[in-house]
Design an enzyme around this catalytic site. Structure first.
Site, PDB file in Angstrom:
ATOM      1  N   GLY A   7      53.585  69.549  20.624  1.00  0.00           N
ATOM      2  CA  GLY A   7      53.221  69.570  22.026  1.00  0.00           C
ATOM      3  C   GLY A   7      53.379  68.195  22.661  1.00  0.00           C
ATOM      4  O   GLY A   7      53.383  67.171  21.979  1.00  0.00           O
ATOM      5  N   CYS A   8      53.518  68.181  23.976  1.00  0.00           N
ATOM      6  CA  CYS A   8      53.773  66.925  24.691  1.00  0.00           C
ATOM      7  C   CYS A   8      52.593  65.968  24.561  1.00  0.00           C
ATOM      8  O   CYS A   8      52.760  64.809  24.151  1.00  0.00           O
ATOM      9  CB  CYS A   8      54.117  67.201  26.143  1.00  0.00           C
ATOM     10  SG  CYS A   8      52.942  68.259  27.011  1.00  0.00           S
TER      11      CYS A   8
END
Lengths: 349, 349, 349, 349
Positions: free
Chosen positions: A152-153
Site C-alpha cells: 500500500g502507498c
C-alpha cells in the site's frame, strides 16, 4: 534487445492503472498487449484519458481469462479491494504471473483482513502464496516469484522510514506514532463529495483516524522485521494536492543516537538500492522532490530534549506507492535490474 | 451607539495587519484612526491592498509615538519579532493600551526568548507586565489589562487542544507529540523562495523540526496549567493552502477514558466560550470549517489498542491565530462581550 | 550507441535550466558535461534542487568561455533577458553550437526588441544569424544550424494554434485575439510578491495587458507566414497552477468552414509531427493533458452565429514552451529524429 | 430596529444556499426561519455543513408550500434548473415574495430557454412577471417587486463590465468577445469526474464553448440596453480555484476613447453604487480582491494599435454572482439601503 514481456493491465481506468500505462510505455523490455476494463470494454483507451491521445491507440478489452492468457505473460491488477481475491487464483491457474496492486493479498491473516477491510478475504492458500513486494526489504523473496502483492502507498512510505531503525533495535516499538499525509489521488478516481475540488481545496483534513486498513499492513511488516508484535498509532490526512505522501514518524530512541548515526544506519541498510535516498543532516525531504518518480526520500531529526527521533519519509503515492513499485517488482521477478525503465528524475517544479 | 474606541495598527502591510483592518471594519465599537507603516508612510492604504479600494481611504502614517498617542486609544502591533520589544514600553508610557501580535512578550524568561528567537529579549519588567492573551484559558487576566501579548498561531491551536486534558490530568504530559500543519500565510508576506508558488504548490514539507519558536510558548503555558515542567515534541509542516492550521496531537491516556468522556470534559471546560466548538464523537474538524472565522474546532479519537488519544484542533491562523484573537482580547480588555464584531460564520467553500 | 554530444547548460538554477537537466538525463545521445551558474559556482547542483539528489552529482561551474569550449559541444542558454545577447556571439566564436532559450534573439528587428524588452538589443548580425526554432513551422531551417533562438512559451502555444489557419487564409488576420493563461512557473524562479503563494493561490489575475514581449514575436512570425503585417490583441493571465499554458484564440472565419474542416487542415499541416495532437470534434484540450510532456494539443469550435472560430491550444510551458522544444531543436540540428528522448507520456493526474 | 423579515431558503445544501445562510446570519433585518431540502429533510442543517456547527441549530424542513407560507415572508430559491419554474408560481400564489437564484426566469422567451437549457420553460406569464435583478442596471425595477430572477454568475460579471460602454455606444456590439473564467464552486456541489480534485487541480480547461446558457442571458440584456439585437462570442473556462470569476472582454472601440475616458464613463454610470469599484488607470482587478465580498471590480486597457478595448471585470461567483446579489435584491425590494448586511471587506489573502 530481444526479450519482450507481454503485459496486461486490469482496471486501467483508475489512477494506478493509467500510471502503469505511462510508465510501461517507457520500459525497454515490456509491451502492453491488453488493457482491460469491465465497465468500458470496447472504448478507445484514450477516450477517457485524453492525455494518451495518439500515444495509446488500442481499445479496452473485456475481462476474459482466456483472452488475457492468450495475449499476455503477466497481469497487473489495479482493481478495487475485493476483486483480485477472486481473480488472481484464476489468472495464476492460467499460467500468468500476477502483480496485484490492491490490498487483497497484503495481510497474511484472513481474519485481520476481514476486520479492517470489512470484506470477504482471499483464501489462506493464496494469501500464503503471495509475496509481499516491498522491494527494498524483501526483494530477495520477489526474485523468481510469480505472484506479488504490491504494498500500500501509506505502508510503503511508513515502512521504508521505519524498517532500518526497528531492525537495528534503535527505537522503542511501543512508541511508534505515524502521522501520515496524502495527496488526493490516493483516494482513487471514483467520484464523491470527499474529493470534490471545492471541498478539498484550501482544506486540510484528517480521516479514518485509527481505522485505516494500512495499519495492520504496517504492523504485520514491522512485526516480521522485529520478530515481535508491534502496535502503532497511525493517522491519515488529506492534503490539497494531487500526488505525494509524507509520513512524519515519531519514536523514542533506545540509547543515545545522533542524527548522523541514523543517517549512517539507513545508508547502510539501503546500500545499492537506488530508489531510497537518505538526506544529509538537517535536511528533510518534501513530497515535490520525489513527484512523478519512484524515489523514497528520508530525513531525520533527533531531539535530545525529549529523546525522540522524528523520521520524515516521502514518496509519490502513484509511483513508488503503486505503479512504480509494481514495475520495480516486475523487474525483480524477471531478474532485471530493479531500476529498469524507472530511473527518471522527479518532475520539478 | 455612543462609545467608540480609536485604534491604531502598526505593521499594516503584513497579513496580520491587513486582517485587523478587515475585522475592525465590522466592529461596532472601534474606529481605525491610524494605520502605520515604516516602509510605506504616505502611500494610500489601498494601494498595496487593492481589495480595500474604496473601503479604506486614508494614507499610511509614519511611526511616531506622539502622533499615535494623539490619534488613538489603543495600538495593535503587527510587527516582526524584535520590533515591539522596543516599541511597546514607549506606547504604554504614552498612555496607550497595547495588543502585541508578535512573539516578543510571550515568553516570560528573557533567556528562553534569546535561545529560541536568537534575538535580544524585551526587559524582564515588561515581560512580567504583559498578559498572555489566550482568551479561553486566561481571559480573566485579560479583563482590564492594558498590555496584551497575543498568542502565536500554532500555540493557540495546540494549547486549546491540550489544556483541558492536561489540567484534568487525563494524559501523560511526557508523551505529548504535536504534529502541526499550517497554510502559507503563516509565513508572512515577505518574499522568499520558500513561499514561491511554484515551490509550495503540489508540495508538502516539514520545516524547523524541533526548533520552532512556538515550542517554548506551548511548554510554558502547559507547564503553567499543569504546575510542572512539560516538554513536547512539535513538528511544523507547510500545507499548499493559504489559511488554516491543524494540530494533530498525540498523548498516552492516564486511566481509561472514552471519546465521549473527552468530549464532555472539553465541553465543560469551554462552556460559555463561543469560539471553541467541540465536535461530536467520530467527527474531526477540517481547517476549511473554520476558515475566515474566529473559531477553534476540536475532535477526538481514543485508540484502545495503544492507549493513546489523538486530539485534532483547527483554527484559521490569520483570525483566531492572530487578528481575530487580538480583537477578542480587545473585547475582554474593554469589558465587552468577547464575541463583539467576531461572531460571523466561516467562509465555505 | 557510439555518438554522444557533450552539452553545457548556462543558467541552470532557473526552471528552464533545471528542466533541461531532467530531460537530458533521459536523452540517449547527450551527456551533460557542465552546468553553469554565475551566482552559485562551486556549489553542488543538487544542493539548490534536492529532487536531483544522487541523480546529478557534479558541482556548478563558473561562466568561463574557454572552460565551456573545453567541456562541451553545445550550450543551452537558460538565462534572463539581456545576457545571451552578449554571451552567444562569444560562444559561437569559440566553436560551440548555441540554443538560446531567452528572448534576446527572437525578434529580427533591434528597434522592436528595444521597444518591447526595454533593453539594449543584440547586434543585427547575430539577430540575422539566429534561426527561430519553432520546430513544427520552421524545422527545415533548424536542420544543420549552429545557433537557435528557442521560441517563447506563450508564442509557441499561440503560433501552433494559429499558423495553419493563417497560412491557409481561412481567418481574417485583423480579427485575431489571443486570450492566454499561464501557470506560475512561467514567471521564473526569482522571488517577488507576484509569485508569493498566498497572493497567487485562489486568485486569477491579468498582467501586462497589451504589453507582453511575446506580442511582437507572435506578430513577426504570423507576418512571415502570411506575407503581410499582422497585429493582434494579446492578454496574459496568471493561473493558480505551476505548469501549463492555454491560448484561447478568436478570429473571424473567411468563408464558411466547419470544425471538421479546421481539424483536417491542421492534421494535414502537422502531418508527421508527433508533438502536435489535433483533437477530435467537440473536444478541447486541457493543460493537464500535456503536463510534463512536449505535446501541443489543439481543439476547435466554430460558431455559425457569429462567424468566428475559437482555437484552443495548450502546452506545458516548461517543456514544449522551453526545455523540451530546445531539445527538439537540438534533435533537428543534429539530424536525429525530432522525438529522440522526448516521446514520453504526460503525467496524469 | 423593529422590523424583521422572515426568510426561507429552498435548496440549502448547495453552495448558493449555504452562502445565503452565511450572509443572512449577518443581516440586521432578516431572520432565517426555514431551511428546506427535499433530499435531507429532518437532518440537522449543520450535519452536512460542519462549518455551521453551533451557528445554525435547526433541522432541514420539507418542501411544503403551506409550511413555508406559515413560517416566512420571502423565499430564496437556490434550486437546480427546472425546479423553480414549477415552484415559484405556487409560492407567489401563497403570498410569498420570491427571489429565484436559478436560471428558470432569466430569459424572457420560452423558446430561447428551451433551446439553451434543454428543458421545459416556465410559463410566459411568470417569465413576464419576473424582474431581472441586475441591481446596478435595473435596480429601479426591483424596488417594490415581489418576484426577482437573480442573474447568472457569468452574466453578472460580463454585463457589469459591458453595460456602460454598450449604452454609451462606445464599442461596436458586433465585435464583443467575452473570455470568461470561473472557480469550481460555480459548477455546484453535485459530484462528477469534472469536479474531482485530481482532475481539476493543476489544470486549466475550457468547456461548453459557444454553448453556455448564460450566452442568451447576456445577449438579451445587452440587447435591452442597446435597443438592438446583439450576438457575442463567449467562452467559459474552469480555473483551479474555488471562488471567483473573471471576464476578459474584448471589443472594437468606436471613435477614439482613452482609458481615462472609459474609467470616467463607468464611474459616472455606477455613481452611488457601492458594489462596483472602477479601478484606476493601469490597474486590473484580480479575483481574490473581491473574494468573499459582494464587489464587482472593473479595469480597462485600450490598445491604440488595434483599436480595441479590453475590459476586465471580476466577482466572487458565490456572492455577487449568487447569494450576495440575491440579498442586494432583497434590500432593494424592501426599500432598504442596497448595502445592508453586505458591506464587508473581501477576505484577503
Amino acid at each position: 534487445m530481444g526479450y519482450e514481456l507481454r503485459a496486461a493491465i486490469v482496471g486501467a481506468t483508475g489512477y494506478g492503472g493509467v500510471e502503469l500505462i505511462r510508465l510501461l510505455q517507457a520500459h525497454p523490455y515490456v509491451r502492453i498487449t491488453s488493457v482491460i476494463s469491465t465497465s468500458s470494454a470496447g472504448a478507445a483507451i484514450a477516450e477517457g484519458f485524453p492525455h494518451l491521445h495518439e500515444i495509446v491507440v488500442g481499445v479496452l478489452d473485456e475481462l476474459d481469462i482466456d483472452l488475457i492468457a492468450g495475449k499476455a505473460d503477466l497481469v497487473f491488477l489495479a482493481t478495487p479491494a475485493g476483486v483480485s481475491s477472486e481473480l488472481s487464483p484464476k489468472l495464476l491457474a492460467a499460467g500468468l504471473k500476477v502483480i496485484d496492486l490492491s490490498g487483497d493479498f497484503r495481510l497474511k491473516s484472513p481474519e485481520v483482513y476481514e476486520q479492517w477491510y470489512k470484506r470477504k478475504p482471499a483464501s489462506q492458500e493464496y494469501l500464503d502464496l503471495a509475496v509481499y513486494g516491498l522491494c527494498e526489504a524483501f526483494g530477495e523473496d520477489v526474485r523468481g516469484a510469480d505472484f506479488i502483492s504490491n504494498p500500500g502507498c501509506y505502508a510503503t512510505s511508513a515502512l521504508l522510514g521505519l524498517i532500518p531503525a526497528v531492525k537495528a533495535g534503535w527505537i522503542d516499538p511501543s512508541t511508534i506514532i505515524i502521522d501520515a499525509k496524502s495527496g488526493v489521488s490516493g483516494a482513487g478516481r471514483a467520484v464523491s463529495l470527499g474529493v470534490h475540488y471545492a471541498e478539498v481545496n484550501e482544506n486540510f483534513s484528517a480521516y479514518k483516524v485509527n481505522k485505516h486498513q494500512h495499519i495492520p499492513e504496517i504492523e504485520q511488516t514491522l512485526g516480521r522485521i522485529a520478530g515481535q508484535e508491534i502496535m502503532t498509532t497511525f493517522t491519515t490526512h488529506l492534503v490539497p494536492m494531487t500526488r505525494g505522501i509524507m509520513c512524519t514518524t515519531y519514536a523514542s530512541v533506545i540509547g543515545e543516537r545522533s542524527e548522523e548515526q541514523f543517517i549512517d544506519l539507513y545508508k547502510q541498510y539501503y546500500e545499492g538500492r537506488r530508489f531510497v535516498r537518505v538526506r544529509p543532516q538537517g535536511k528533510w525531504p518534501a513530497t515535490k522532490e520525489v513527484s512523478g518518480s519512484n524515489f523514497c526520500d528520508i530525513g531525520f531529526a533527533v531531539d535530545e530534549r525529549t529523546g525522540r527521533v522524528t523520521i520524515i519519509s516521502v514518496i509519490d503515492n502513484v509511483v513508488k506507492g503503486a505503479a512504480g513499485q509494481a514495475i520495480q517488482n516486475l523487474n525483480l521477478m524477471m531478474g532485471w535490474d530493479e531500476t529498469t525503465g524507472l530511473l527518471f528524475a522527479p518532475v520539478y517544479p
